[in-house]
Design a protein around this motif. Structure first.
Motif, PDB file in Angstrom:
ATOM      1  N   TYR A   4       0.878  -1.260   0.027  1.00  0.00           N
ATOM      2  CA  TYR A   4       0.068  -0.030  -0.107  1.00  0.00           C
ATOM      3  C   TYR A   4       0.983   1.333  -0.066  1.00  0.00           C
ATOM      4  CZ  TYR A   4      -3.466   3.570   1.570  1.00  0.00           C
ATOM      5  OH  TYR A   4      -4.078   4.802   1.523  1.00  0.00           O
ATOM      6  N   ASP A   5       1.847   1.303   0.966  1.00  0.00           N
ATOM      7  CA  ASP A   5       2.755   2.484   0.776  1.00  0.00           C
ATOM      8  C   ASP A   5       3.547   2.693  -0.393  1.00  0.00           C
ATOM      9  OD1 ASP A   5       1.997   3.011   3.470  1.00  0.00           O
ATOM     10  OD2 ASP A   5       3.906   2.161   4.325  1.00  0.00           O
ATOM     11  N   THR A   6       3.857   1.586  -1.141  1.00  0.00           N
ATOM     12  CA  THR A   6       4.708   1.803  -2.298  1.00  0.00           C
ATOM     13  C   THR A   6       3.791   2.433  -3.550  1.00  0.00           C
ATOM     14  OG1 THR A   6       5.994  -0.091  -1.811  1.00  0.00           O
ATOM     15  CG2 THR A   6       6.042   0.815  -3.931  1.00  0.00           C
ATOM     16  N   VAL A   7       2.469   1.730  -3.609  1.00  0.00           N
ATOM     17  CA  VAL A   7       1.665   2.187  -4.544  1.00  0.00           C
ATOM     18  C   VAL A   7       1.191   3.762  -4.323  1.00  0.00           C
ATOM     19  CG1 VAL A   7      -0.958   2.023  -5.524  1.00  0.00           C
ATOM     20  CG2 VAL A   7       0.781  -0.266  -4.935  1.00  0.00           C
ATOM     21  N   LYS A   8       0.922   3.913  -3.070  1.00  0.00           N
ATOM     22  CA  LYS A   8       0.767   5.268  -2.698  1.00  0.00           C
ATOM     23  C   LYS A   8       1.654   6.285  -2.763  1.00  0.00           C
ATOM     24  CE  LYS A   8      -1.062   8.096   1.236  1.00  0.00           C
ATOM     25  NZ  LYS A   8      -1.503   8.114   2.872  1.00  0.00           N
ATOM     26  N   GLY A   9       2.913   6.023  -2.630  1.00  0.00           N
ATOM     27  CA  GLY A   9       4.212   6.769  -2.887  1.00  0.00           C
ATOM     28  C   GLY A   9       4.365   6.836  -4.471  1.00  0.00           C
ATOM     29  N   GLY A  10       3.664   5.959  -5.140  1.00  0.00           N
ATOM     30  CA  GLY A  10       3.970   6.208  -6.486  1.00  0.00           C
ATOM     31  C   GLY A  10       2.913   6.888  -7.099  1.00  0.00           C
ATOM     32  N   ASP A  11       1.880   7.731  -6.355  1.00  0.00           N
ATOM     33  CA  ASP A  11       1.016   8.279  -6.919  1.00  0.00           C
ATOM     34  C   ASP A  11       0.027   7.635  -7.425  1.00  0.00           C
ATOM     35  OD1 ASP A  11      -0.375  10.644  -7.106  1.00  0.00           O
ATOM     36  OD2 ASP A  11       0.482  11.372  -9.034  1.00  0.00           O
ATOM     37  N   ARG A  48       0.114   5.089  -9.580  1.00  0.00           N
ATOM     38  CA  ARG A  48       0.394   5.155 -10.932  1.00  0.00           C
ATOM     39  C   ARG A  48       1.266   3.759 -11.275  1.00  0.00           C
ATOM     40  NH1 ARG A  48       2.731  10.407 -13.336  1.00  0.00           N
ATOM     41  NH2 ARG A  48       3.763  10.671 -11.279  1.00  0.00           N
ATOM     42  N   ALA A  49       1.855   3.003 -10.257  1.00  0.00           N
ATOM     43  CA  ALA A  49       2.566   1.790 -10.375  1.00  0.00           C
ATOM     44  C   ALA A  49       1.665   0.706 -10.924  1.00  0.00           C
ATOM     45  CB  ALA A  49       3.294   1.579  -9.075  1.00  0.00           C
ATOM     46  N   ARG A  50       2.140  -0.180 -11.308  1.00  0.00           N
ATOM     47  CA  ARG A  50       1.338  -1.496 -11.579  1.00  0.00           C
ATOM     48  C   ARG A  50       1.222  -2.354 -10.389  1.00  0.00           C
ATOM     49  NH1 ARG A  50       4.589  -3.206 -17.436  1.00  0.00           N
ATOM     50  NH2 ARG A  50       3.658  -1.594 -18.679  1.00  0.00           N
ATOM     51  N   GLU A  51       0.212  -2.268  -9.801  1.00  0.00           N
ATOM     52  CA  GLU A  51      -0.130  -2.936  -8.468  1.00  0.00           C
ATOM     53  C   GLU A  51       0.213  -4.693  -8.623  1.00  0.00           C
ATOM     54  OE1 GLU A  51      -4.175  -2.245  -7.287  1.00  0.00           O
ATOM     55  OE2 GLU A  51      -4.083   0.179  -7.374  1.00  0.00           O
ATOM     56  N   SER A  52       0.083  -5.193  -9.569  1.00  0.00           N
ATOM     57  CA  SER A  52       0.607  -6.528  -9.537  1.00  0.00           C
ATOM     58  C   SER A  52       1.949  -6.679  -9.173  1.00  0.00           C
ATOM     59  CB  SER A  52      -0.034  -7.217 -10.737  1.00  0.00           C
ATOM     60  OG  SER A  52       0.575  -8.745 -10.670  1.00  0.00           O
ATOM     61  N   ASN A  53       2.651  -6.002  -9.927  1.00  0.00           N
ATOM     62  CA  ASN A  53       4.135  -5.943  -9.928  1.00  0.00           C
ATOM     63  C   ASN A  53       4.703  -5.491  -8.468  1.00  0.00           C
ATOM     64  OD1 ASN A  53       3.786  -6.247 -12.442  1.00  0.00           O
ATOM     65  ND2 ASN A  53       5.552  -5.152 -13.053  1.00  0.00           N
ATOM     66  N   VAL A  54       3.975  -4.641  -7.749  1.00  0.00           N
ATOM     67  CA  VAL A  54       4.345  -3.958  -6.596  1.00  0.00           C
ATOM     68  C   VAL A  54       4.030  -4.813  -5.569  1.00  0.00           C
ATOM     69  CG1 VAL A  54       3.863  -2.106  -4.734  1.00  0.00           C
ATOM     70  CG2 VAL A  54       3.971  -1.651  -7.325  1.00  0.00           C
ATOM     71  N   HIS A  55       2.764  -5.692  -5.573  1.00  0.00           N
ATOM     72  CA  HIS A  55       2.355  -6.603  -4.687  1.00  0.00           C
ATOM     73  C   HIS A  55       3.672  -7.805  -4.578  1.00  0.00           C
ATOM     74  CE1 HIS A  55       0.513  -9.655  -2.341  1.00  0.00           C
ATOM     75  NE2 HIS A  55      -0.390  -8.641  -1.824  1.00  0.00           N
ATOM     76  N   ARG A  56       4.072  -8.268  -5.760  1.00  0.00           N
ATOM     77  CA  ARG A  56       4.984  -9.157  -5.805  1.00  0.00           C
ATOM     78  C   ARG A  56       6.316  -8.670  -5.444  1.00  0.00           C
ATOM     79  NH1 ARG A  56       6.349 -14.020  -4.998  1.00  0.00           N
ATOM     80  NH2 ARG A  56       7.713 -14.934  -6.452  1.00  0.00           N
ATOM     81  N   VAL A 113       7.334   6.976   5.170  1.00  0.00           N
ATOM     82  CA  VAL A 113       6.480   5.802   5.664  1.00  0.00           C
ATOM     83  C   VAL A 113       6.248   5.933   7.076  1.00  0.00           C
ATOM     84  CG1 VAL A 113       7.385   4.179   3.699  1.00  0.00           C
ATOM     85  CG2 VAL A 113       8.524   4.060   6.054  1.00  0.00           C
ATOM     86  N   GLN A 114       5.265   5.176   7.615  1.00  0.00           N
ATOM     87  CA  GLN A 114       4.674   5.107   8.974  1.00  0.00           C
ATOM     88  C   GLN A 114       5.378   3.940   9.735  1.00  0.00           C
ATOM     89  OE1 GLN A 114       0.193   5.641   9.296  1.00  0.00           O
ATOM     90  NE2 GLN A 114       0.618   4.850   7.004  1.00  0.00           N
ATOM     91  N   VAL A 115       6.338   3.104   9.238  1.00  0.00           N
ATOM     92  CA  VAL A 115       6.912   2.169  10.022  1.00  0.00           C
ATOM     93  C   VAL A 115       8.245   2.221   9.863  1.00  0.00           C
ATOM     94  CG1 VAL A 115       4.793   0.520  10.046  1.00  0.00           C
ATOM     95  CG2 VAL A 115       6.479   0.457   8.237  1.00  0.00           C
ATOM     96  N   SER A 116       9.282   1.452  10.578  1.00  0.00           N
ATOM     97  CA  SER A 116      10.651   1.204  10.419  1.00  0.00           C
ATOM     98  C   SER A 116      10.898   0.117   9.691  1.00  0.00           C
ATOM     99  CB  SER A 116      11.373   1.321  11.728  1.00  0.00           C
ATOM    100  OG  SER A 116      12.695   1.443  11.611  1.00  0.00           O
ATOM    101  N   ARG A 117      11.199   0.110   8.314  1.00  0.00           N
ATOM    102  CA  ARG A 117      11.436  -1.011   7.481  1.00  0.00           C
ATOM    103  C   ARG A 117      12.505  -1.010   6.554  1.00  0.00           C
ATOM    104  NH1 ARG A 117       6.942   0.690   4.040  1.00  0.00           N
ATOM    105  NH2 ARG A 117       5.266  -0.762   5.030  1.00  0.00           N
ATOM    106  N   THR A 118      13.381   0.102   6.577  1.00  0.00           N
ATOM    107  CA  THR A 118      14.451   0.323   5.646  1.00  0.00           C
ATOM    108  C   THR A 118      15.905  -0.135   6.274  1.00  0.00           C
ATOM    109  OG1 THR A 118      13.501   2.324   4.962  1.00  0.00           O
ATOM    110  CG2 THR A 118      15.952   1.927   4.374  1.00  0.00           C
ATOM    111  N   PHE A 119      16.205  -1.230   5.571  1.00  0.00           N
ATOM    112  CA  PHE A 119      17.582  -1.759   5.998  1.00  0.00           C
ATOM    113  C   PHE A 119      18.651  -1.122   5.217  1.00  0.00           C
ATOM    114  CE2 PHE A 119      14.371  -5.056   6.664  1.00  0.00           C
ATOM    115  CZ  PHE A 119      14.645  -5.883   7.991  1.00  0.00           C
TER     116      PHE A 119
END
Length: 283
Positions: A118-125, A127-135, A170-176
């Protein structure tokens, strides 16, 4: 840019290697959370004993190309790998700094595959391909494990656990991350995995070699035409499948932080032979 054997989005090289019908040209249908699990289950696999009979060309040695070449070689395929730098370590992936996101939820702050999606799709305004983003969100967890296994020195907390930080709003800490050198350390991890396969004879490395054209037979990429940048000699290479991991659109824009040789020539040459080309504004 990453493409596969049939020069269409979401093609699966295993379908081609086994002689199956051409992979479809669209994302799998059905509920978005189940698409790729079902697609991966339905794909025809290549028997491990038969993999040594097949050759795969990988163009590019950045994070995508280096990891693909090393992984395919580990699985038993013979890999012909090409890069126009003098070493795979010179790939432009080395310039990435901030970190790499994954839904590990080590901080137990509510992260999940769906939230990363969700965060990635939202961050891409949107416009991202949702199937690819979920994968991408699904395999993010496995990517971190692969990088650690390859020796990437991610930052760690005092107790030895992998550290994460909040990055990109983003709202969570997920960046390695690995200080400000994440791209460099990731590339060195992929490079040493690739070097191991080169030493084992599973990967034939062709540095300082530029792809001039893609050889297409019946709508499928079956090889490339390449030029040795030292001698100028032009050679033809054939394979059962071709993986193009040649980087982004880069310096077609006047203002760009990409290296000067990130000039989209490989993208254009593949497009000229029929590869689909989309979203050039995302660099």
């Amino acid at each position: 840019m990453t493409s596969t054997a049939d020069l269409t989005p979401h093609g699966n090289y295993a379908d081609y290697v086994t002689g199956a019908p051409v992979a479809d040209t669209a994302a799998p249908d059905g509920p978005i959370a189940e698409r790729w699990d079902r697609r991966r289950f339905e794909a025809k696999l290549v028997n491990p004993a038969n993999r040594r009979k097949h050759t795969i060309i990988v163009v590019g040695t950045g994070l995508a190309g280096g990891a693909a070449g090393a992984t395919l070689a580990e699985q038993g395929y013979h890999v012909e790998q090409f890069c126009y730098q003098d070493s795979p370590r010179r790939a432009h992936s080395i310039a990435a700094q901030g970190g790499i996101n994954a839904a590990k939820n080590y901080r137990n702050d509510g992260d999940s595959v769906h939230r990363l999606f969700y965060d990635t799709v939202k961050g891409g305004d949107f416009r991202a391909r949702e199937s690819n983003v979920h994968r991408l969100a699904q395999i993010s967890v496995e990517i971190i494990d692969q990088c650690v296994a390859q020796g990437v020195p991610f930052a760690r907390e005092y107790g030895g656990l992998l550290d994460t930080r909040s990055f990109g709003g983003v709202q969570v800490s997920r960046t390695f991350y690995a200080r400000g050198q994440t791209g460099q350390q990731l590339l060195l991890g992929a490079y040493q995995a690739l070097s191991r396969q080169i030493a084992a004879g599973s990967v034939a490395m062709h540095p300082r070699t530029e792809m001039l054209d893609v050889i297409v037979v019946d709508g499928r990429a079956r090889g490339i035409v390449a030029r040795d940048l030292i001698t100028g000699k032009i050679d033809t290479y054939f394979a059962d499948a071709v993986v193009l991991a040649t980087g982004g659109y880069g310096n077609v824009f006047y203002l760009s932080t990409n290296a000067m040789n990130s000039n989209a020539t490989a993208v254009w040459r593949a497009h000229r032979r029929g590869a689909y080309f989309a979203n050039p504004c995302f660099t």
